[in-house]
Design a protein around this motif. Structure first.
Motif, PDB file in Angstrom:
ATOM      1  N   CYS A  25       0.803  -1.018   0.053  1.00 31.78           N
ATOM      2  CA  CYS A  25      -0.092  -0.151   0.017  1.00 31.78           C
ATOM      3  C   CYS A  25       0.767   1.260  -0.145  1.00 31.78           C
ATOM      4  O   CYS A  25       2.139   1.297   0.233  1.00 31.78           O
TER       5      CYS A  25
ATOM      6  N   ASN B 268       0.093   7.755   2.474  1.00 39.82           N
ATOM      7  CA  ASN B 268      -1.347   8.053   2.347  1.00 39.82           C
ATOM      8  C   ASN B 268      -2.063   6.626   2.383  1.00 39.82           C
ATOM      9  O   ASN B 268      -2.454   6.241   1.539  1.00 39.82           O
ATOM     10  N   PRO B 269      -1.676   5.726   3.385  1.00 41.24           N
ATOM     11  CA  PRO B 269      -2.498   4.425   3.355  1.00 41.24           C
ATOM     12  C   PRO B 269      -3.993   4.558   3.338  1.00 41.24           C
ATOM     13  O   PRO B 269      -4.358   5.479   3.639  1.00 41.24           O
TER      14      PRO B 269
ATOM     15  N   GLU C 183      -7.777   3.451   4.247  1.00 39.55           N
ATOM     16  CA  GLU C 183      -8.236   2.901   5.519  1.00 39.55           C
ATOM     17  C   GLU C 183      -8.118   1.791   6.313  1.00 39.55           C
ATOM     18  O   GLU C 183      -8.025   1.576   7.467  1.00 39.55           O
TER      19      GLU C 183
ATOM     20  N   SER D  60      -5.351  -1.337   9.935  1.00 36.62           N
ATOM     21  CA  SER D  60      -5.950  -0.119   9.773  1.00 36.62           C
ATOM     22  C   SER D  60      -4.757   0.820   9.352  1.00 36.62           C
ATOM     23  O   SER D  60      -3.515   0.904   9.543  1.00 36.62           O
ATOM     24  N   ARG D  61      -5.457   1.929   8.785  1.00 33.35           N
ATOM     25  CA  ARG D  61      -4.686   3.055   8.431  1.00 33.35           C
ATOM     26  C   ARG D  61      -3.810   3.732   9.648  1.00 33.35           C
ATOM     27  O   ARG D  61      -2.457   3.812   9.724  1.00 33.35           O
TER      28      ARG D  61
END
Length: 272
Positions: free
Chosen positions: A174, A178-179, A181, A191-192
């Motif tokens: 990923c 800016n991963p 959600e 999770s982010r």
């Protein structure tokens, strides 16, 4: 509710009045199993308690936790294993789980263990991410003047921060800057918040605050956590017993007798 049931040697011991076996955590109930050695009478006997912490994508009843617990109980140790928040049978949602939240879960379990009248020493032990959590918690506790008596790290997840910085989790990638959600890896979801907090972890800096005896076990054929991360742990601990097991992989199931023997021998040496 019935009392706790164990498939291993030694009776189970109810956690407070909750037959289901729950410890109050910072974000809900943490499912736990506390087992005592065979013939142990908590009304007048005392023993060392080992707190076992599972890795990511796992829980207290998956390998290698139950096997290790069984061997420790037969060797005369009490064992407390639990599910982190959002995992196994504990309350919560896995998408709220982060390494910092797991450290606080483990702290709650440690504080519970300190209230048990039959416990004279406490060992923190963890596998994979649970190993990294155990190390960081030991460091924090040491800085607060209430360090555990020993630390056992099984293929500890020192790589977590690098994985998050690279945005790479067991072959799933990923954007680390800016991963999304959530990132799905097999049945599990990162999770982010997990990714962003992991990028800021001071894994070795916090772990180094612990100055007590450490047992570090790593499989030579571990493809999940490379050996170089255990090498970094070895650099920060002055009292570290390192065991590298040829042919062993991350889940520590190829040569279980060697893994279990290394743990029990270490504890026997420092608590003799």
């Amino acid at each position: 509710m019935g009392s706790l049931v164990s498939a291993f040697a030694g009776p189970s011991y109810p956690l407070g009045n909750a037959g289901e076996g729950y410890i109050k955590g910072p974000d809900g109930r943490l499912s736990a199993v506390l087992q005592l050695p065979k013939g142990f009478d908590p009304s007048h006997d005392r023993c060392t308690l080992v707190i076992l912490m599972h890795g990511v994508m796992s829980h207290k009843n998956l390998v290698p936790m139950p096997r290790i617990a069984g061997k420790l109980i037969k060797a005369g140790y009490a064992v407390l294993r639990f599910d982190f928040n959002g995992q196994g049978r504990s309350d919560g949602d896995v998408l709220t789980c982060t390494v910092p939240s797991e450290i606080e879960d483990a702290r709650a379990v440690y504080e519970y263990a300190r209230t048990l009248p039959f416990v004279d020493r406490i060992v923190l032990a963890g596998h994979s991410q649970g190993g990294a959590v155990a190390g960081m918690l030991a460091g924090r506790l040491a800085s607060e003047g209430c360090a555990p008596d020993a630390l056992v790290m099984l293929a500890p997840g020192g790589a977590i921060k690098d994985f998050a910085l690279e945005g790479s989790f067991l072959g799933v990638h990923c954007d680390p800057v800016n991963p999304p959600e959530e990132v799905r890896v097999y049945w599990y979801k990162f999770s982010r918040e997990y990714i962003l907090t992991a990028q800021k972890l001071e894994i070795y800096e916090e772990s180094a605050l612990y100055r007590g005896p450490v047992c570090l076990i790593h499989g030579a054929d571990d493809k999940v956590i490379p050996l170089k991360y255990s090498a970094q742990y070895r650099e920060i601990y002055s009292d570290c017993e390192y065991v590298e097991i040829p042919g062993e992989r991350h889940l520590l199931t190829n040569h279980p007798a060697q893994v279990d023997s290394a743990i029990i021998s270490f504890l026997g040496r420092i608590f003799q």
